[in-house]
Design a protein around this motif. Structure first.
Motif, PDB file in Angstrom:
ATOM      1  N   ASP A  20       0.824  -1.209   0.000  1.00 60.10           N
ATOM      2  CA  ASP A  20       0.000   0.000   0.000  1.00 60.10           C
ATOM      3  C   ASP A  20       0.857   1.258   0.000  1.00 60.10           C
ATOM      4  N   TYR A  21       1.896   1.268   0.831  1.00 62.89           N
ATOM      5  CA  TYR A  21       2.757   2.446   0.922  1.00 62.89           C
ATOM      6  C   TYR A  21       3.553   2.678  -0.366  1.00 62.89           C
ATOM      7  N   GLN A  24       1.207   4.086  -2.883  1.00 63.88           N
ATOM      8  CA  GLN A  24       0.937   5.481  -2.537  1.00 63.88           C
ATOM      9  C   GLN A  24       2.122   6.370  -2.923  1.00 63.88           C
TER      10      GLN A  24
END
Length: 74
Positions: A20-21, A24
């Motif tokens: 996810d990071y 992002q």
């Protein structure tokens, strides 16, 4: 930085949070690059200043995501 992030194979990351990071980070970096290109083409000062502020905000968010990735890596 752009090549490094795009070169990361998200399928090899150890957990979902890291994926996810990284996703992002990729999005924010693309956004910041787009805004940087936009400032070159802007003629009026107000629009250039707004784009510069958006780039600074993206950089701040990127720094936060990097810190979270480092914490997850420990």
């Amino acid at each position: 930085m752009h090549r490094t992030l795009m070169g990361i194979d998200v399928l090899t990351l150890p957990n979902k949070n890291m994926v996810d990071y990284v996703i992002q980070l990729r999005g924010m970096l693309e956004y910041a690059l787009h805004k940087a290109e936009e400032t070159v083409n802007l003629m009026d000062n107000a629009s250039a200043m707004e784009a510069k502020e958006q780039i600074n905000a993206a950089a701040l968010i990127i720094q936060g995501v990097v810190i979270n990735l480092q914490l997850l890596d420990e």
